[in-house]
Motif scaffolding. Structure first.
Motif, PDB file in Angstrom:
ATOM      1  N   UNK A  28       8.935 -26.713 -32.378  1.00  0.00           N
ATOM      2  CA  UNK A  28       9.807 -25.653 -32.151  1.00  0.00           C
ATOM      3  C   UNK A  28      10.924 -25.331 -33.116  1.00  0.00           C
ATOM      4  N   UNK A  29      11.505 -24.458 -33.310  1.00  0.00           N
ATOM      5  CA  UNK A  29      12.443 -24.118 -34.415  1.00  0.00           C
ATOM      6  C   UNK A  29      13.573 -24.830 -34.438  1.00  0.00           C
ATOM      7  N   UNK A  30      14.069 -25.546 -33.332  1.00  0.00           N
ATOM      8  CA  UNK A  30      15.084 -26.440 -33.329  1.00  0.00           C
ATOM      9  C   UNK A  30      14.757 -27.769 -33.818  1.00  0.00           C
ATOM     10  N   UNK A  31      13.496 -28.367 -33.869  1.00  0.00           N
ATOM     11  CA  UNK A  31      13.352 -29.610 -34.356  1.00  0.00           C
ATOM     12  C   UNK A  31      12.174 -29.552 -35.370  1.00  0.00           C
ATOM     13  N   UNK A  32      11.298 -28.621 -35.372  1.00  0.00           N
ATOM     14  CA  UNK A  32      10.449 -28.528 -36.314  1.00  0.00           C
ATOM     15  C   UNK A  32      10.320 -27.146 -37.098  1.00  0.00           C
ATOM     16  N   UNK A  55      -1.753 -30.911 -41.133  1.00  0.00           N
ATOM     17  CA  UNK A  55      -2.231 -32.096 -41.735  1.00  0.00           C
ATOM     18  C   UNK A  55      -1.501 -32.184 -43.072  1.00  0.00           C
ATOM     19  N   UNK A  56      -1.350 -31.382 -43.956  1.00  0.00           N
ATOM     20  CA  UNK A  56      -0.704 -31.442 -45.111  1.00  0.00           C
ATOM     21  C   UNK A  56       0.619 -31.457 -45.067  1.00  0.00           C
ATOM     22  N   UNK A  57       1.360 -30.959 -43.859  1.00  0.00           N
ATOM     23  CA  UNK A  57       2.779 -31.214 -43.820  1.00  0.00           C
ATOM     24  C   UNK A  57       2.990 -32.797 -43.215  1.00  0.00           C
ATOM     25  N   UNK A  58       2.037 -33.165 -42.417  1.00  0.00           N
ATOM     26  CA  UNK A  58       2.266 -34.662 -41.928  1.00  0.00           C
ATOM     27  C   UNK A  58       1.669 -35.572 -42.701  1.00  0.00           C
ATOM     28  N   UNK A  59       1.120 -35.153 -44.123  1.00  0.00           N
ATOM     29  CA  UNK A  59       0.187 -36.233 -44.832  1.00  0.00           C
ATOM     30  C   UNK A  59      -0.608 -36.902 -44.172  1.00  0.00           C
ATOM     31  N   UNK A  60      -1.310 -36.404 -43.132  1.00  0.00           N
ATOM     32  CA  UNK A  60      -2.418 -36.901 -42.604  1.00  0.00           C
ATOM     33  C   UNK A  60      -3.826 -36.552 -42.754  1.00  0.00           C
ATOM     34  N   UNK A  73       5.561 -26.942 -46.635  1.00  0.00           N
ATOM     35  CA  UNK A  73       4.992 -28.350 -46.439  1.00  0.00           C
ATOM     36  C   UNK A  73       5.980 -29.508 -46.931  1.00  0.00           C
ATOM     37  N   UNK A  74       6.502 -29.260 -48.272  1.00  0.00           N
ATOM     38  CA  UNK A  74       7.278 -30.487 -48.652  1.00  0.00           C
ATOM     39  C   UNK A  74       8.614 -30.595 -47.639  1.00  0.00           C
ATOM     40  N   UNK A  75       9.174 -29.585 -46.969  1.00  0.00           N
ATOM     41  CA  UNK A  75      10.213 -29.505 -46.310  1.00  0.00           C
ATOM     42  C   UNK A  75       9.941 -30.093 -44.895  1.00  0.00           C
ATOM     43  N   UNK A  76       8.552 -29.807 -44.645  1.00  0.00           N
ATOM     44  CA  UNK A  76       8.212 -30.229 -43.140  1.00  0.00           C
ATOM     45  C   UNK A  76       7.615 -31.706 -43.060  1.00  0.00           C
ATOM     46  N   UNK A  77       7.565 -32.372 -44.071  1.00  0.00           N
ATOM     47  CA  UNK A  77       7.330 -33.690 -44.001  1.00  0.00           C
ATOM     48  C   UNK A  77       8.551 -34.585 -43.403  1.00  0.00           C
ATOM     49  N   UNK A 109       7.563 -26.539 -39.943  1.00  0.00           N
ATOM     50  CA  UNK A 109       6.197 -26.579 -39.157  1.00  0.00           C
ATOM     51  C   UNK A 109       5.904 -25.614 -38.146  1.00  0.00           C
ATOM     52  N   UNK A 110       6.981 -25.013 -37.659  1.00  0.00           N
ATOM     53  CA  UNK A 110       6.859 -23.782 -36.791  1.00  0.00           C
ATOM     54  C   UNK A 110       6.445 -22.526 -37.507  1.00  0.00           C
ATOM     55  N   UNK A 111       7.035 -22.519 -38.731  1.00  0.00           N
ATOM     56  CA  UNK A 111       6.685 -21.196 -39.591  1.00  0.00           C
ATOM     57  C   UNK A 111       5.223 -21.505 -40.152  1.00  0.00           C
ATOM     58  N   UNK A 112       4.720 -22.575 -40.514  1.00  0.00           N
ATOM     59  CA  UNK A 112       3.408 -22.792 -40.889  1.00  0.00           C
ATOM     60  C   UNK A 112       2.496 -22.645 -40.005  1.00  0.00           C
TER      61      UNK A 112
END
Length: 326
Positions: A156-160, A225-230, A287-291, A163-166
């Motif tokens: 969600x925009x509040x906590x992620x 997956x890129x954002x979470x480095x999974x 992606x860097x900021x979403x980690x 990632x929401x934008x991705x």
């Protein structure tokens, strides 16, 4: 009168559903949390001047900017779509035959499938044995597949926010690329070959190949997956993969796509990600900021059981098991 009743009911349901989804976690809501069309009562007017001087009070800061964090994810994604559209994706993917350089290459020719009979039999099996079980999910995913990502992974925009934008970028880029190749291949829909399929949802008013929903879902998988480095084998990566497969498979179960439409979407999403999306500076920044939004999900040793670490059972396996038991 029946037609009027059905039209009113369907229109009301569709309007309510679409409106609710569009104002949800990834939609066009206001930064304050309400819908962009929410009424904000404010009466009588707030005092705007200094009693002594009568001058208007305001923040005198000419360098003030609208913060990135206050953007609607869906609208911020449009800025990135513009960046993507300015690249050479169309020429590259159309003229170099991306299917031949894809690890998942398949030889199916769009529009003249050599396995047409087999594909139609697969869809008929889905219609007869699985469709009703998945009906509600299929209906919501017509316009709200992003809701499943936001709900399952608390995006969600509040906590992620990044990632929401991705996710929104995946949806927007997937639609752009999907429509280009639908027009390029012009593949007929399954119901044009076999009306008895009777899809459970209206057949979309555009060509079948590739599957747009599948393409969007696979792009979400790559970006998250890129954002979470999974990577493959990680629990989170396997969950992303299985969610994408589930959304893609639901379009076949609904009766509006061939299985090879999904295969094409998986190939195409991989090429769009590998050769274009991951190269965009704006996507790299997100992606860097979403980690930081995901690192708490990836604590080593969380999953002691290898079966648990693989994520939910493959949806394709579930279908195969069900069909074998008939």
């Amino acid at each position: 009168m029946t037609g009027f009743k059905n039209g009113g009911l369907n229109g009301g349901l569709n309007g309510g559903l679409n409106g609710g989804l569009s104002s949800g976690p990834l939609g066009g809501r206001s930064w304050s949390g309400g819908s962009s069309s929410s009424l904000v009562p404010f009466s009588p007017p707030l005092k705007t001047g200094d009693d002594a001087t009568g001058e208007l009070m305001f923040f005198n800061n000419p360098d003030l900017e609208f913060p990135k964090s206050a953007w609607s994810p869906a609208l911020r994604a449009q800025v990135i779509v513009g960046e993507f559209a300015a690249s050479d994706w169309r020429t590259d993917l159309t003229t170099t035959d991306y299917r031949e350089r894809s690890a998942g290459f398949h030889s199916q020719t769009p529009g003249t499938p050599t396995g047409l009979r087999g594909e139609l039999l697969t869809l008929i099996n889905f219609r007869n044995n699985i469709r009703q079980e998945m009906a509600n999910e299929i209906a919501v995913q017509v316009d709200g597949s992003q809701l499943y990502w936001s709900n399952a992974f608390m995006i969600g925009i509040e906590n992620k926010p990044n990632s929401s934008i991705l996710v929104a970028v995946a949806m927007a880029v997937g639609q752009l690329v999907g429509m280009h190749f639908k027009d390029y291949w012009k593949r007929a829909r399954p119901i044009q070959f076999c009306p008895a399929l009777m899809p459970i949802i209206p057949t979309p008013p555009h060509p079948s190949y590739p599957s747009g929903h599948a393409l969007q879902a696979y792009l979400v998988k790559h970006l998250l997956s890129a954002a979470a480095r999974a990577s493959a084998g990680d629990a989170l990566h396997d969950y992303f993969s299985n969610f994408a497969e589930r959304i893609a498979n639901n379009r076949e179960i609904a009766g509006v796509h061939f299985p090879t439409d999904k295969l094409e979407s998986a190939d195409l999403a991989a090429q769009v990600w590998e050769h274009h999306l991951r190269e965009l500076p704006s996507v790299q920044e997100l992606i860097a900021n979403a980690w930081g939004e995901w690192e708490h999900n990836l604590v080593p040793g969380d999953f002691k059981n290898p079966v648990m670490a693989e994520g939910p059972e493959s949806f394709a396996d579930q279908i195969a098991i069900k069909l074998r038991g008939l």
